[in-house]
Scaffold this motif. Structure first.
Motif, short mmCIF file in Angstrom:
data_model
loop_
_atom_site.label_atom_id
_atom_site.label_comp_id
_atom_site.label_asym_id
_atom_site.label_seq_id
_atom_site.Cartn_x
_atom_site.Cartn_y
_atom_site.Cartn_z
N SER A 99 0.83 -1.21 0.00
CA SER A 99 0.00 0.00 0.00
C SER A 99 0.86 1.26 0.00
O SER A 99 0.48 2.28 -0.59
N LEU A 100 2.04 1.20 0.63
CA LEU A 100 2.96 2.34 0.61
C LEU A 100 3.45 2.60 -0.82
O LEU A 100 3.48 3.74 -1.29
N ILE A 101 3.79 1.51 -1.51
CA ILE A 101 4.26 1.63 -2.89
C ILE A 101 3.16 2.20 -3.78
O ILE A 101 3.42 3.06 -4.63
N LEU A 102 1.93 1.75 -3.57
CA LEU A 102 0.81 2.27 -4.36
C LEU A 102 0.64 3.77 -4.14
O LEU A 102 0.42 4.53 -5.10
N LEU A 103 0.74 4.21 -2.89
CA LEU A 103 0.60 5.64 -2.59
C LEU A 103 1.68 6.48 -3.25
O LEU A 103 1.46 7.66 -3.56
N LEU A 104 2.83 5.87 -3.49
CA LEU A 104 3.97 6.61 -4.06
C LEU A 104 4.07 6.51 -5.58
O LEU A 104 4.79 7.30 -6.19
N THR A 105 3.35 5.56 -6.18
CA THR A 105 3.59 5.32 -7.61
C THR A 105 2.35 5.28 -8.49
O THR A 105 2.47 5.47 -9.71
N HIS A 106 1.18 5.00 -7.94
CA HIS A 106 0.02 4.80 -8.82
C HIS A 106 -0.39 6.12 -9.48
O HIS A 106 -0.45 7.16 -8.83
N THR A 107 -0.70 6.05 -10.76
CA THR A 107 -0.98 7.27 -11.53
C THR A 107 -2.25 7.99 -11.09
O THR A 107 -2.38 9.19 -11.32
N SER A 108 -3.18 7.28 -10.46
CA SER A 108 -4.43 7.92 -10.06
C SER A 108 -4.40 8.45 -8.63
O SER A 108 -5.40 9.01 -8.15
N VAL A 109 -3.28 8.28 -7.94
CA VAL A 109 -3.18 8.68 -6.53
C VAL A 109 -2.36 9.95 -6.41
O VAL A 109 -1.22 10.00 -6.86
N PRO A 110 -2.90 11.02 -5.79
CA PRO A 110 -2.11 12.24 -5.56
C PRO A 110 -0.88 11.92 -4.72
O PRO A 110 -0.97 11.24 -3.71
N ARG A 111 0.26 12.40 -5.15
CA ARG A 111 1.51 12.07 -4.46
C ARG A 111 1.62 12.80 -3.12
O ARG A 111 1.54 14.02 -3.07
N PRO A 112 1.79 12.07 -2.01
CA PRO A 112 1.90 12.73 -0.70
C PRO A 112 3.24 13.45 -0.55
O PRO A 112 4.25 13.06 -1.13
N GLY A 113 3.24 14.50 0.26
CA GLY A 113 4.48 15.18 0.60
C GLY A 113 5.17 14.52 1.78
O GLY A 113 6.38 14.62 1.94
N TYR A 114 4.36 13.84 2.61
CA TYR A 114 4.90 13.13 3.77
C TYR A 114 4.11 11.84 3.93
O TYR A 114 2.87 11.85 3.93
N LEU A 115 4.83 10.73 4.02
CA LEU A 115 4.19 9.42 4.16
C LEU A 115 4.79 8.70 5.37
O LEU A 115 5.99 8.44 5.42
N SER A 116 3.94 8.41 6.34
CA SER A 116 4.35 7.67 7.52
C SER A 116 3.61 6.34 7.54
O SER A 116 2.48 6.24 7.05
#
Length: 305
Positions: A99-116
């Motif tokens: 799920s971390l990888i998806l949050l960082l790479t999926h084209t439909s997901v806004p890229r977070p500035g901070y991910l914990s």
């Protein structure tokens, strides 16, 4: 994450042990659920999902769990969370990092500035760290933790993301197929509320029970047999919504997606051999006894203290 606990149950009652460290009771069995038919068992699969999936398209049952899970349940949860570009996200119970990888790479997901992220299993934490090394995320600060999802007051929890003394707050807190295990879920929801920025939203893919009949004897028997969740987490859909509202969340929604989760996941498990057929049958009994898979969400009002 339910598959982990079914596998744990089988280990405890049938004496089977996987190769795992002393502090990792679950190992990496879930990798087998991500392999395509015919793939080498010694090869690491391309994905490492640990959730039940969202089987909206029935034909997907005959395809790999990897292809299905990558773009369904996790994405539905993220869509419900209304994540924003450059936002601050806490991913709770992230397994080995899919799920971390998806949050960082999926084209439909806004890229977070901070991910914990936080997981209670050290092996999963270290594997997530290794997997994220190959991800190019120059604009995202990443911090991963090992620990219980619920903050407890002790020295080891000083850096816990839900420590009320922490200066770090979040726009979104996500819990994908895991919060029903927490002791307790309500404590987690309360702690999360205080670590959300005003306007921040919590979103959970979770298990509770049908509104009617509320926790009948069959549901209690199956819950006790599986040891799936602490007693205090076995609440109805309406009680779940009331809990969120009582804590202070607004715009609360608890969407029942059971029909798109339980039958499909059971249909995926049963053809994979006798052990998985048994697991699938027990899991379907849980569903038939009143278990409901939901997407629950709410946000902290900008006017709240």
């Amino acid at each position: 994450m339910i598959g982990v606990f079914l596998w744990r149950y089988y280990h405890q009652h049938h004496g089977i042990r996987k190769k795992a460290s002393h502090n990792d009771p679950y190992g990496l069995f879930h990798l087998s659920l991500n392999r395509r038919s015919g793939e080498d068992e010694n090869e690491t699969p391309k994905t490492e999902w640990l959730n039940m999936g969202y089987w909206k398209v029935r034909t997907l049952i005959r395809k790999s769990f990897q292809m299905h899970a990558k773009a369904t349940l996790a994405l539905k949860l993220i869509q419900t969370a209304q994540c924003k570009e450059g936002g601050k996200i806490l991913d709770v119970g992230h397994g080995t990092g899919e799920s971390l990888i998806l949050l960082l790479t999926h084209t439909s997901v806004p890229r977070p500035g901070y991910l914990s992220g936080i997981t209670s299993i050290p092996m999963h934490h270290h594997r997530s760290l290794e997997r994220l090394k190959s991800i190019v995320a120059a604009d995202t600060k990443i911090t991963l933790h090992v620990g219980d999802a619920v903050y407890h007051q002790d020295v080891s929890a000083a850096n816990h993301p839900l420590n009320p003394s922490s200066s770090v707050t979040f726009d979104n807190i996500l819990a994908l197929d895991c919060a029903y295990h927490f002791q307790s879920r309500e404590t987690f929801l309360r702690q999360s509320f205080h670590q959300l920025d005003p306007g921040g939203r919590i979103s959970l893919a979770d298990i509770c029970f049908a509104n009617t009949p509320p926790m009948n004897w069959k549901a209690r028997l199956v819950r006790r047999f599986l040891k799936l969740m602490p007693k205090e987490n076995a609440i109805t859909i309406s009680e779940y919504a009331n809990c969120l509202e009582r804590i202070g969340y607004v715009d609360v929604k608890v969407e029942d997606i059971s029909e798109e989760v339980f039958p499909g996941f059971v249909g995926f498990l049963k053809p994979r051999g006798l052990v998985w057929w048994i697991f699938g049958s027990v899991l379907y009994s849980y569903y038939a006894a009143g278990a409901r898979f939901v997407i629950a969400s709410g946000y902290r009002s900008k006017e709240s203290n």
